[in-house]
Design a protein around this motif. Sequence first.
Motif, PDB file in Angstrom:
ATOM      1  N   PHE A  34      82.749  40.121  59.512  1.00 36.84           N
ATOM      2  CA  PHE A  34      82.098  40.621  61.661  1.00 36.84           C
ATOM      3  C   PHE A  34      82.225  41.967  61.478  1.00 36.84           C
ATOM      4  O   PHE A  34      81.249  43.427  61.794  1.00 36.84           O
ATOM      5  N   SER A  39      76.069  45.891  62.482  1.00 32.33           N
ATOM      6  CA  SER A  39      75.499  45.619  63.556  1.00 32.33           C
ATOM      7  C   SER A  39      76.506  44.709  64.061  1.00 32.33           C
ATOM      8  O   SER A  39      76.516  45.110  65.716  1.00 32.33           O
ATOM      9  N   GLY A  40      77.617  44.343  63.997  1.00 34.79           N
ATOM     10  CA  GLY A  40      79.045  44.045  64.637  1.00 34.79           C
ATOM     11  C   GLY A  40      80.242  45.428  65.118  1.00 34.79           C
ATOM     12  O   GLY A  40      80.751  45.391  65.981  1.00 34.79           O
ATOM     13  N   ARG A  41      79.491  46.597  64.250  1.00 32.93           N
ATOM     14  CA  ARG A  41      80.209  47.760  65.009  1.00 32.93           C
ATOM     15  C   ARG A  41      79.365  48.038  65.395  1.00 32.93           C
ATOM     16  O   ARG A  41      80.452  48.716  66.646  1.00 32.93           O
ATOM     17  N   LYS A  43      77.522  46.289  68.097  1.00 33.72           N
ATOM     18  CA  LYS A  43      77.640  45.724  69.136  1.00 33.72           C
ATOM     19  C   LYS A  43      79.514  45.933  70.007  1.00 33.72           C
ATOM     20  O   LYS A  43      79.229  45.848  70.506  1.00 33.72           O
ATOM     21  N   ILE A  44      80.060  46.495  69.163  1.00 31.61           N
ATOM     22  CA  ILE A  44      81.575  46.531  69.543  1.00 31.61           C
ATOM     23  C   ILE A  44      81.254  47.677  69.968  1.00 31.61           C
ATOM     24  O   ILE A  44      82.014  48.450  71.188  1.00 31.61           O
ATOM     25  N   LEU A  47      79.563  47.777  73.586  1.00 30.85           N
ATOM     26  CA  LEU A  47      80.537  47.332  74.659  1.00 30.85           C
ATOM     27  C   LEU A  47      81.884  48.266  75.028  1.00 30.85           C
ATOM     28  O   LEU A  47      81.662  48.748  76.745  1.00 30.85           O
ATOM     29  N   SER A 246      76.523  42.968  76.137  1.00 30.65           N
ATOM     30  CA  SER A 246      77.233  43.306  74.948  1.00 30.65           C
ATOM     31  C   SER A 246      78.272  42.376  74.347  1.00 30.65           C
ATOM     32  O   SER A 246      78.335  42.111  73.426  1.00 30.65           O
ATOM     33  N   LEU A 247      78.679  41.891  75.565  1.00 32.64           N
ATOM     34  CA  LEU A 247      79.453  40.269  75.103  1.00 32.64           C
ATOM     35  C   LEU A 247      78.883  38.981  75.091  1.00 32.64           C
ATOM     36  O   LEU A 247      79.339  38.574  73.681  1.00 32.64           O
ATOM     37  N   LEU A 250      78.176  40.074  70.796  1.00 31.13           N
ATOM     38  CA  LEU A 250      78.973  40.109  70.457  1.00 31.13           C
ATOM     39  C   LEU A 250      78.747  38.473  69.899  1.00 31.13           C
ATOM     40  O   LEU A 250      79.587  37.699  68.913  1.00 31.13           O
ATOM     41  N   GLN A 251      79.143  37.651  71.301  1.00 30.84           N
ATOM     42  CA  GLN A 251      78.839  35.815  71.033  1.00 30.84           C
ATOM     43  C   GLN A 251      77.799  35.429  70.043  1.00 30.84           C
ATOM     44  O   GLN A 251      78.678  34.877  68.934  1.00 30.84           O
ATOM     45  N   TRP A 254      79.051  36.937  66.341  1.00 31.78           N
ATOM     46  CA  TRP A 254      80.198  36.473  66.137  1.00 31.78           C
ATOM     47  C   TRP A 254      80.126  34.548  65.665  1.00 31.78           C
ATOM     48  O   TRP A 254      80.501  34.026  64.162  1.00 31.78           O
TER      49      TRP A 254
END
Length: 258
Positions: A34, A39-41, A43-44, A47, A246-247, A250-251, A254
């Motif tokens: 992730f 993309s993962g970074r 999205k974090i 948030l 944002s959550l 992330l969901q 993930w």
Amino acid sequence: MIIDYQKIDTITIRRKMVLDTLVYHPTITRLIKFFDTSSGREKILRLLQYLCRFLALQDDNLATSPKKRLELQFLLIRKVLRFLKPLNFIRAASKAYDNKLTSDSLVRYCKIWKNVAFALYLALDQINLLHMLNLIPLTRFVTQTIPHWTNLAWLLSLFIGIVLDTRKVQIAQTCIYHVKHRSEKDKQNELDGDEDKKVLASARRERSMATRKLLWDILDSLIVLKNLSYIKTNDGYISLAGITTSLMGLQDLWNGTI
């Protein structure tokens, strides 16, 4: 003093097994994958950006708030991570255009234009990045016109997305209605009943996903409308909308990272 080497070896082996269990645990592997994606970074960071925006409201002087400065730093890094990302959405629009087998033409055209609008938004946002890095002259066109067009492109993408989501909900609901109201004489055997259950489950899943995405696009629309000064909503609510979407992002990311 007698040293029990066998006991030491047993303890060492157990510790190694515990360590291996943690290191090679599926959740840890998934987490590494992730964070290994841009993309993962991104999205974090999104948030964290909206969390800072929300927390900065508690400070007396917003202009000099360290949380506000941190929010801007997160925003800058996000823009860097999204460099050349418009190409992804151009490709997605091209795939939607080439897919002539889509049963609903409105869904197909909405997918095309939503991706085109979002690609335009990201492309214009690259100019905003150059502006934030002071790599281009700070003219009125760069500091005001381009950000305005950027938000308009994002709003257009979200509006088309809302139409798309609504249409998907309608299609799924129509499917559910027809399956539920089939007359008994149309159900010739037990296999028909099993098939109906599968169709119902799939339609309900599609309806749930489309409804969730509809809520997502509406919340993001509030953020853009606030950016464009079209609404006067309290910035705290806008920050909470950003945190929520944002959550959700992330969901989704993930669940797709396997």
